[in-house]
Design a protein around this motif. Structure first.
Motif, PDB file in Angstrom:
ATOM      1  N   VAL A  41       0.919  -1.186   0.010  1.00 15.69           N
ATOM      2  CA  VAL A  41      -0.077   0.152   0.027  1.00 15.69           C
ATOM      3  C   VAL A  41       0.858   1.267   0.097  1.00 15.69           C
ATOM      4  CG1 VAL A  41      -1.629   1.407   1.290  1.00 15.69           C
ATOM      5  CG2 VAL A  41      -2.161  -1.225   1.038  1.00 15.69           C
ATOM      6  N   GLY A  42       1.895   1.305   0.635  1.00 20.93           N
ATOM      7  CA  GLY A  42       2.793   2.470   0.781  1.00 20.93           C
ATOM      8  C   GLY A  42       3.338   2.726  -0.397  1.00 20.93           C
ATOM      9  N   LEU A  43       4.088   1.528  -1.166  1.00 23.78           N
ATOM     10  CA  LEU A  43       4.596   1.845  -2.656  1.00 23.78           C
ATOM     11  C   LEU A  43       3.593   2.186  -3.496  1.00 23.78           C
ATOM     12  CD1 LEU A  43       7.354  -1.343  -2.354  1.00 23.78           C
ATOM     13  CD2 LEU A  43       7.881   1.263  -2.400  1.00 23.78           C
ATOM     14  N   LEU A  44       2.283   1.501  -3.450  1.00 19.75           N
ATOM     15  CA  LEU A  44       1.180   2.055  -4.458  1.00 19.75           C
ATOM     16  C   LEU A  44       0.888   3.714  -4.401  1.00 19.75           C
ATOM     17  CD1 LEU A  44      -0.751   0.869  -6.627  1.00 19.75           C
ATOM     18  CD2 LEU A  44      -2.205   0.624  -4.720  1.00 19.75           C
ATOM     19  N   GLY A  45       1.105   3.988  -3.122  1.00 19.83           N
ATOM     20  CA  GLY A  45       0.968   5.435  -2.842  1.00 19.83           C
ATOM     21  C   GLY A  45       1.991   6.329  -3.480  1.00 19.83           C
ATOM     22  N   VAL A  46       3.274   5.779  -3.271  1.00 20.18           N
ATOM     23  CA  VAL A  46       4.187   6.394  -3.980  1.00 20.18           C
ATOM     24  C   VAL A  46       4.223   6.552  -5.445  1.00 20.18           C
ATOM     25  CG1 VAL A  46       6.737   6.266  -3.808  1.00 20.18           C
ATOM     26  CG2 VAL A  46       5.793   6.190  -1.914  1.00 20.18           C
ATOM     27  N   GLY A  75      -3.422   9.444   0.914  1.00 23.69           N
ATOM     28  CA  GLY A  75      -4.315   8.668   1.655  1.00 23.69           C
ATOM     29  C   GLY A  75      -3.789   7.209   1.524  1.00 23.69           C
ATOM     30  N   LEU A  76      -3.209   6.849   0.599  1.00 20.59           N
ATOM     31  CA  LEU A  76      -2.806   5.465   0.385  1.00 20.59           C
ATOM     32  C   LEU A  76      -1.266   5.349   1.343  1.00 20.59           C
ATOM     33  CD1 LEU A  76      -2.816   4.696  -3.301  1.00 20.59           C
ATOM     34  CD2 LEU A  76      -4.052   3.403  -1.540  1.00 20.59           C
ATOM     35  N   MET A  77      -0.616   6.357   1.472  1.00 14.93           N
ATOM     36  CA  MET A  77       0.563   6.316   2.169  1.00 14.93           C
ATOM     37  C   MET A  77       0.090   6.405   3.652  1.00 14.93           C
ATOM     38  SD  MET A  77       3.607   8.229   0.062  1.00 14.93           S
ATOM     39  CE  MET A  77       2.528  10.027   0.043  1.00 14.93           C
ATOM     40  N   ALA A  78      -0.864   7.262   3.908  1.00 15.06           N
ATOM     41  CA  ALA A  78      -1.388   7.250   5.309  1.00 15.06           C
ATOM     42  C   ALA A  78      -2.250   5.949   5.679  1.00 15.06           C
ATOM     43  CB  ALA A  78      -2.330   8.292   5.395  1.00 15.06           C
ATOM     44  N   SER A  79      -2.475   5.284   4.835  1.00 15.19           N
ATOM     45  CA  SER A  79      -3.402   3.963   5.152  1.00 15.19           C
ATOM     46  C   SER A  79      -2.116   2.972   5.409  1.00 15.19           C
ATOM     47  CB  SER A  79      -4.096   3.517   3.999  1.00 15.19           C
ATOM     48  OG  SER A  79      -5.200   4.490   3.638  1.00 15.19           O
ATOM     49  N   VAL A  82      -1.063   3.378   9.131  1.00 14.06           N
ATOM     50  CA  VAL A  82      -2.276   2.936   9.902  1.00 14.06           C
ATOM     51  C   VAL A  82      -2.050   1.401   9.875  1.00 14.06           C
ATOM     52  CG1 VAL A  82      -4.623   2.581  10.366  1.00 14.06           C
ATOM     53  CG2 VAL A  82      -3.750   4.813   9.642  1.00 14.06           C
ATOM     54  N   ILE A  83      -1.813   0.630   8.942  1.00 16.66           N
ATOM     55  CA  ILE A  83      -1.731  -0.740   8.786  1.00 16.66           C
ATOM     56  C   ILE A  83      -0.358  -1.176   9.653  1.00 16.66           C
ATOM     57  CG2 ILE A  83      -1.299  -2.590   7.131  1.00 16.66           C
ATOM     58  CD1 ILE A  83      -2.953  -1.082   5.128  1.00 16.66           C
ATOM     59  N   SER A  84       0.560  -0.142   9.362  1.00 16.32           N
ATOM     60  CA  SER A  84       1.867  -0.679  10.137  1.00 16.32           C
ATOM     61  C   SER A  84       1.659  -0.770  11.869  1.00 16.32           C
ATOM     62  CB  SER A  84       2.966   0.357   9.648  1.00 16.32           C
ATOM     63  OG  SER A  84       3.053   1.673  10.429  1.00 16.32           O
ATOM     64  N   THR A  85       0.773  -0.142  12.264  1.00 15.18           N
ATOM     65  CA  THR A  85       0.353  -0.094  13.702  1.00 15.18           C
ATOM     66  C   THR A  85       0.015  -1.357  13.995  1.00 15.18           C
ATOM     67  OG1 THR A  85      -1.687   1.008  13.359  1.00 15.18           O
ATOM     68  CG2 THR A  85       0.308   2.635  13.859  1.00 15.18           C
ATOM     69  N   LEU A  86      -0.626  -2.073  12.988  1.00 14.62           N
ATOM     70  CA  LEU A  86      -1.024  -3.636  13.488  1.00 14.62           C
ATOM     71  C   LEU A  86       0.165  -4.658  13.863  1.00 14.62           C
ATOM     72  CD1 LEU A  86      -4.111  -3.682  11.206  1.00 14.62           C
ATOM     73  CD2 LEU A  86      -4.031  -3.089  13.392  1.00 14.62           C
ATOM     74  N   TRP A  87       1.151  -4.197  13.255  1.00 10.20           N
ATOM     75  CA  TRP A  87       2.303  -5.319  13.380  1.00 10.20           C
ATOM     76  C   TRP A  87       2.938  -5.293  14.912  1.00 10.20           C
ATOM     77  CZ3 TRP A  87       7.511  -4.575  10.477  1.00 10.20           C
ATOM     78  CH2 TRP A  87       8.175  -5.803  10.404  1.00 10.20           C
ATOM     79  N   ARG A  88       2.827  -6.705  15.256  1.00  8.04           N
ATOM     80  CA  ARG A  88       3.344  -7.097  16.511  1.00  8.04           C
ATOM     81  C   ARG A  88       4.796  -7.519  16.609  1.00  8.04           C
ATOM     82  NH1 ARG A  88      -0.987  -6.151  20.903  1.00  8.04           N
ATOM     83  NH2 ARG A  88      -2.677  -5.513  19.425  1.00  8.04           N
TER      84      ARG A  88
END
Length: 88
Positions: A41-46, A75-79, A82-88
């Motif tokens: 998602v991050g690379l898609l935004g870039v 928005g894609l980079m912000a998403s 947000v997704i990265s905060t789910l990583w444990r």
């Protein structure tokens, strides 16, 4: 000084309750999907922003959106963040 039986029972009961409460909480499931989705998602935004700035006028969909492309890319980079905060 020795403890009374009543005091021992309360301490033992509390230890048992803590153990039962800890056993009732489940560990979160495997989140192996987070890193690939986050990176994608991050690379898609870039990539969206790069295509918009380099060839925005030549791509039909991107030229129709105009300045909304900036919002889509950010928005894609912000998403991704947000997704990265789910990583444990």
């Amino acid at each position: 000084m020795p403890e009374s039986k009543a005091r021992k029972n309360v301490a033992t009961r509390r230890k048992r309750e803590r153990g039962a409460a800890a056993a009732a909480v489940k560990a979160p499931g495997s989140r192996r999907w987070v890193p690939p989705v986050f990176i994608t998602v991050g690379l898609l935004g870039v990539a969206w922003l790069v295509v918009y700035y380099i060839a925005g006028s030549m791509v039909p969909l991107i030229s129709d959106l105009g300045d909304w492309n900036i919002l889509i890319g950010m928005g894609l980079m912000a998403s991704a963040f947000v997704i990265s905060t789910l990583w444990r």
